[in-house]
Design an enzyme around this catalytic site. Structure first.
Site, PDB file in Angstrom:
ATOM      1  N   LYS A   1      -1.167  22.760  -6.537  1.00 17.15           N
ATOM      2  CA  LYS A   1      -0.333  23.897  -6.930  1.00 17.15           C
ATOM      3  C   LYS A   1       0.793  23.454  -7.854  1.00 17.15           C
ATOM      4  O   LYS A   1       1.417  22.415  -7.601  1.00 17.15           O
ATOM      5  CB  LYS A   1       0.280  24.548  -5.682  1.00 17.15           C
ATOM      6  CG  LYS A   1      -0.723  25.247  -4.819  1.00 17.15           C
ATOM      7  CD  LYS A   1      -0.038  25.991  -3.696  1.00 17.15           C
ATOM      8  CE  LYS A   1      -1.062  26.577  -2.753  1.00 17.15           C
ATOM      9  NZ  LYS A   1      -0.495  26.889  -1.454  1.00 17.15           N
TER      10      LYS A   1
ATOM     11  N   ASP B   1       9.951   7.544   0.254  1.00 13.32           N
ATOM     12  CA  ASP B   1       9.242   7.789  -0.997  1.00 13.32           C
ATOM     13  C   ASP B   1       8.988   6.441  -1.682  1.00 13.32           C
ATOM     14  O   ASP B   1       9.930   5.695  -1.967  1.00 13.32           O
ATOM     15  CB  ASP B   1      10.121   8.685  -1.880  1.00 13.32           C
ATOM     16  CG  ASP B   1       9.441   9.063  -3.177  1.00 13.32           C
ATOM     17  OD1 ASP B   1       8.535   8.338  -3.627  1.00 13.32           O
ATOM     18  OD2 ASP B   1       9.834  10.087  -3.751  1.00 13.32           O
TER      19      ASP B   1
ATOM     20  N   ASP C   1      -2.309  12.377  -2.632  1.00 16.08           N
ATOM     21  CA  ASP C   1      -2.458  13.837  -2.598  1.00 16.08           C
ATOM     22  C   ASP C   1      -2.539  14.397  -4.006  1.00 16.08           C
ATOM     23  O   ASP C   1      -1.695  14.066  -4.848  1.00 16.08           O
ATOM     24  CB  ASP C   1      -1.235  14.481  -1.920  1.00 16.08           C
ATOM     25  CG  ASP C   1      -1.037  13.967  -0.503  1.00 16.08           C
ATOM     26  OD1 ASP C   1      -1.834  14.312   0.369  1.00 16.08           O
ATOM     27  OD2 ASP C   1      -0.073  13.206  -0.297  1.00 16.08           O
TER      28      ASP C   1
ATOM     29  N   THR D   1     -10.192   3.301   3.971  1.00 18.72           N
ATOM     30  CA  THR D   1      -9.166   4.144   4.612  1.00 18.72           C
ATOM     31  C   THR D   1      -9.881   5.279   5.355  1.00 18.72           C
ATOM     32  O   THR D   1     -11.080   5.485   5.188  1.00 18.72           O
ATOM     33  CB  THR D   1      -8.235   4.803   3.562  1.00 18.72           C
ATOM     34  OG1 THR D   1      -9.004   5.747   2.816  1.00 18.72           O
ATOM     35  CG2 THR D   1      -7.597   3.796   2.642  1.00 18.72           C
TER      36      THR D   1
ATOM     37  N   PHE E   1      -9.523   8.470   4.704  1.00 20.53           N
ATOM     38  CA  PHE E   1     -10.029   9.431   3.722  1.00 20.53           C
ATOM     39  C   PHE E   1     -11.317   8.934   3.090  1.00 20.53           C
ATOM     40  O   PHE E   1     -12.222   9.715   2.826  1.00 20.53           O
ATOM     41  CB  PHE E   1      -8.965   9.731   2.651  1.00 20.53           C
ATOM     42  CG  PHE E   1      -8.052  10.865   3.030  1.00 20.53           C
ATOM     43  CD1 PHE E   1      -7.186  10.738   4.104  1.00 20.53           C
ATOM     44  CD2 PHE E   1      -8.066  12.058   2.337  1.00 20.53           C
ATOM     45  CE1 PHE E   1      -6.351  11.784   4.483  1.00 20.53           C
ATOM     46  CE2 PHE E   1      -7.242  13.117   2.701  1.00 20.53           C
ATOM     47  CZ  PHE E   1      -6.377  12.978   3.777  1.00 20.53           C
ATOM     48  N   GLU E   2     -11.417   7.629   2.869  1.00 18.44           N
ATOM     49  CA  GLU E   2     -12.665   7.117   2.291  1.00 18.44           C
ATOM     50  C   GLU E   2     -13.821   7.383   3.257  1.00 18.44           C
ATOM     51  O   GLU E   2     -14.904   7.824   2.855  1.00 18.44           O
ATOM     52  CB  GLU E   2     -12.584   5.619   1.968  1.00 18.44           C
ATOM     53  CG  GLU E   2     -13.694   5.231   0.998  1.00 18.44           C
ATOM     54  CD  GLU E   2     -14.247   3.840   1.153  1.00 18.44           C
ATOM     55  OE1 GLU E   2     -14.234   3.276   2.263  1.00 18.44           O
ATOM     56  OE2 GLU E   2     -14.736   3.310   0.133  1.00 18.44           O
TER      57      GLU E   2
ATOM     58  N   GLU F   1       4.989   4.902   3.446  1.00 19.24           N
ATOM     59  CA  GLU F   1       4.417   6.224   3.762  1.00 19.24           C
ATOM     60  C   GLU F   1       5.573   7.213   3.921  1.00 19.24           C
ATOM     61  O   GLU F   1       6.521   6.939   4.640  1.00 19.24           O
ATOM     62  CB  GLU F   1       3.588   6.118   5.057  1.00 19.24           C
ATOM     63  CG  GLU F   1       3.202   7.411   5.702  1.00 19.24           C
ATOM     64  CD  GLU F   1       2.394   8.355   4.803  1.00 19.24           C
ATOM     65  OE1 GLU F   1       1.348   7.963   4.288  1.00 19.24           O
ATOM     66  OE2 GLU F   1       2.849   9.495   4.612  1.00 19.24           O
TER      67      GLU F   1
ATOM     68  N   GLU G   1       0.860  -1.190   0.000  1.00 18.92           N
ATOM     69  CA  GLU G   1       0.000   0.000   0.000  1.00 18.92           C
ATOM     70  C   GLU G   1       0.898   1.242   0.000  1.00 18.92           C
ATOM     71  O   GLU G   1       1.780   1.385   0.865  1.00 18.92           O
ATOM     72  CB  GLU G   1      -0.938   0.063   1.218  1.00 18.92           C
ATOM     73  CG  GLU G   1      -1.886   1.264   1.071  1.00 18.92           C
ATOM     74  CD  GLU G   1      -2.745   1.577   2.300  1.00 18.92           C
ATOM     75  OE1 GLU G   1      -2.559   0.963   3.350  1.00 18.92           O
ATOM     76  OE2 GLU G   1      -3.591   2.488   2.174  1.00 18.92           O
TER      77      GLU G   1
ATOM     78  N   ASP H   1     -10.879  10.654  -4.712  1.00 17.79           N
ATOM     79  CA  ASP H   1     -12.099  11.476  -4.717  1.00 17.79           C
ATOM     80  C   ASP H   1     -11.972  12.596  -5.750  1.00 17.79           C
ATOM     81  O   ASP H   1     -12.893  13.395  -5.886  1.00 17.79           O
ATOM     82  CB  ASP H   1     -12.309  12.118  -3.339  1.00 17.79           C
ATOM     83  CG  ASP H   1     -11.129  12.988  -2.953  1.00 17.79           C
ATOM     84  OD1 ASP H   1      -9.988  12.484  -3.014  1.00 17.79           O
ATOM     85  OD2 ASP H   1     -11.323  14.178  -2.623  1.00 17.79           O
TER      86      ASP H   1
HETATM   87  C1  LIG Z   1      -4.314  12.154   1.068  1.00 20.05           C
HETATM   88  S1  LIG Z   1      -3.391  11.090   2.080  1.00 20.05           S
HETATM   89  C2  LIG Z   1      -4.320   9.554   2.031  1.00 20.05           C
HETATM   90  C3  LIG Z   1      -3.932   8.624   3.146  1.00 20.05           C
HETATM   91  C4  LIG Z   1      -4.632   7.248   3.091  1.00 20.05           C
HETATM   92  N1  LIG Z   1      -4.303   6.539   1.870  1.00 20.05           N
HETATM   93  C5  LIG Z   1      -6.123   7.415   3.208  1.00 20.05           C
HETATM   94  O1  LIG Z   1      -6.821   7.192   2.182  1.00 20.05           O
HETATM   95  O2  LIG Z   1      -6.600   7.695   4.304  1.00 20.05           O
HETATM   96  C6  LIG Z   1      -2.007  10.675   1.009  1.00 20.05           C
HETATM   97  C7  LIG Z   1      -0.867  10.010   1.762  1.00 20.05           C
HETATM   98  O3  LIG Z   1       0.160   9.648   0.840  1.00 20.05           O
HETATM   99  C8  LIG Z   1       1.427   9.940   1.431  1.00 20.05           C
HETATM  100  N2  LIG Z   1       2.393  10.111   0.321  1.00 20.05           N
HETATM  101  C9  LIG Z   1       2.447  11.142  -0.567  1.00 20.05           C
HETATM  102  N3  LIG Z   1       3.449  10.955  -1.454  1.00 20.05           N
HETATM  103  C10 LIG Z   1       4.048   9.775  -1.125  1.00 20.05           C
HETATM  104  C11 LIG Z   1       5.139   9.040  -1.656  1.00 20.05           C
HETATM  105  N4  LIG Z   1       5.838   9.498  -2.706  1.00 20.05           N
HETATM  106  N5  LIG Z   1       5.487   7.874  -1.074  1.00 20.05           N
HETATM  107  C12 LIG Z   1       4.793   7.416   0.008  1.00 20.05           C
HETATM  108  N6  LIG Z   1       3.751   8.071   0.565  1.00 20.05           N
HETATM  109  C13 LIG Z   1       3.368   9.224   0.006  1.00 20.05           C
HETATM  110  C14 LIG Z   1       1.152  11.204   2.223  1.00 20.05           C
HETATM  111  O4  LIG Z   1       2.117  11.438   3.228  1.00 20.05           O
HETATM  112  C15 LIG Z   1      -0.234  10.926   2.798  1.00 20.05           C
HETATM  113  O5  LIG Z   1      -0.176  10.231   4.035  1.00 20.05           O
END
Ligand SMILES: C[S@@+](CC[C@H](N)C(=O)[O-])C[C@H]1O[C@@H](n2cnc3c(N)ncnc32)[C@H](O)[C@@H]1O
Length: 234
Positions: free
Chosen positions: A141, A114, A137, A210, A212-213, A87, A62, A173
Site C-alpha cells: 500500500k 529499525d 515486507d 527462514t 517464510f522460505e 528485528e 541479518e 518471493d
Molecule cells: C516478511 S517478514 C520475514 C521474516 C524472516 N526474514 C523470514 O524470512 O521468515 C519481514 C520481517 O522484517 C521485519 N522488519 C521490517 N522492517 C524492518 C526494519 N526496518 N528493521 C528491522 N526489521 C524489519 C518485520 O518485522 C518482519 O519480521
C-alpha cells in the site's frame, strides 16, 4: 511450529543487545513508536564487536529475522562466526532470542530496532562480512511505502557497514521487489553481482533458510535470490 518455552529476562539477556535506555521506544520497536523518525541528539556509542562477543570472529548481520530460523541454524552450524540479528517487532525478537537461548548460542545476539538506524548509528563502518535480507515486507500500500526497507539509502548503509569483499545476500518471493532491488544495486556504486549458487534441497522441516522460505517453497512459489560483493567505489 511449537512455541519455545518462555524464559526469564535474565536467561535471555546474553542473547539480546539493547538500545541505550534514552533511545528505546523512539528508535526502537514499532510497538512503541514510529521507528524511522527522529535524529540523534548526540552521537551514539558504536558497537564494539569483539567486546560484544568476546572474540574477533567475523560478524554477519541479518535484517528482519522474524522467528529466527536462520540465526539459530547458522549459529549452530558456524560457531566461529558471529551473528547479529535486527528485528523491528519486539515479540519476534523475544521469540527468536528464546530459541537462541534454549540452544545456548553465544555467537548469536538479537536486537529490536529499525535496522536502518542500527546500521547508520551503531555499526562501525567496514566491520561486517555479510548482510542477509530475507523476504522483507513488500508494503504494497502507498501509505506504507515509507516502511519499505530496501531503499537506495539502505543499499548505501549496507555498503558502508560491509568490509571490502563483504557480501549482501538478498532473497524474496516478490518479483517486483527483486527487480527494484536489482535496479537499486545496479545504481549503487560499490556492489557487484555474484553468480547465484544452486538452490539447496531441504532434507527436513528445519532445513530451510527462514520460516517464510519454508512456507513459500512448500506452496511451490518461485523464490528470487541474489548475492552481491562490496567492491571499491569509483
Ligand atoms: C516478511 S517478514 C520475514 C521474516 C524472516 N526474514 C523470514 O524470512 O521468515 C519481514 C520481517 O522484517 C521485519 N522488519 C521490517 N522492517 C524492518 C526494519 N526496518 N528493521 C528491522 N526489521 C524489519 C518485520 O518485522 C518482519 O519480521
Amino acid at each position: 511450529m511449537r512455541k519455545p518455552r518462555r524464559l526469564a529476562p535474565d536467561a535471555l539477556q546474553p542473547y539480546v543487545w539493547e538500545l541505550p535506555e534514552r533511545l528505546r521506544g523512539r528508535w526502537g520497536d514499532r510497538t512503541k513508536a514510529d521507528a524511522t523518525e527522529g535524529e540523534p541528539e548526540s552521537p551514539a556509542a558504536k558497537i564494539d564487536w569483539p567486546t560484544l562477543y568476546g572474540n574477533d570472529h567475523p560478524v554477519e548481520i541479518e535484517v528482519g529475522f522474524g522467528k529466527g530460523l536462520f540465526l539459530v541454524n547458522e549459529g549452530v552450524a558456524n560457531p566461529d562466526r558471529n551473528y547479529f540479528g535486527i528485528e523491528i517487532i519486539r515479540k519476534y525478537q523475544l521469540y527468536a532470542a528464546t530459541r537462541v537461548a534454549n540452544r545456548g548460542l553465544p555467537n548469536v545476539k538479537t536486537c529490536c530496532a529499525d535496522a536502518k538506524i542500527i546500521m547508520r548509528e551503531f555499526v562501525v563502518p567496514g566491520t561486517v562480512t555479510t548482510v542477509h535480507v530475507f523476504f522483507p515486507d513488500p508494503w504494497w500500500k502507498n501509505k506504507h511505502k515509507k516502511r519499505l526497507l530496501f531503499t537506495p539509502e539502505f543499499a548505501t548503509l549496507t555498503n558502508d557497514v560491509l568490509k571490502r569483499n563483504g557480501q549482501l545476500h538478498f532473497v524474496t518471493d516478490v518479483q517486483d521487489y527483486f527487480e527494484m532491488v536489482t535496479e537499486t544495486l545496479r545504481h549503487c556504486p560499490g556492489f557487484e553481482e555474484l553468480p547465484q549458487p544452486p538452490e539447496p534441497a531441504p532434507v527436513h522441516d528445519m532445513d530451510y533458510l527462514t520460516n517464510f522460505e519454508r512456507k513459500f517453497r512448500k506452496e511451490g512459489r518461485p523464490i528470487y535470490r541474489s548475492r552481491y560483493v562490496k567492491v571499491e567505489r569509483i
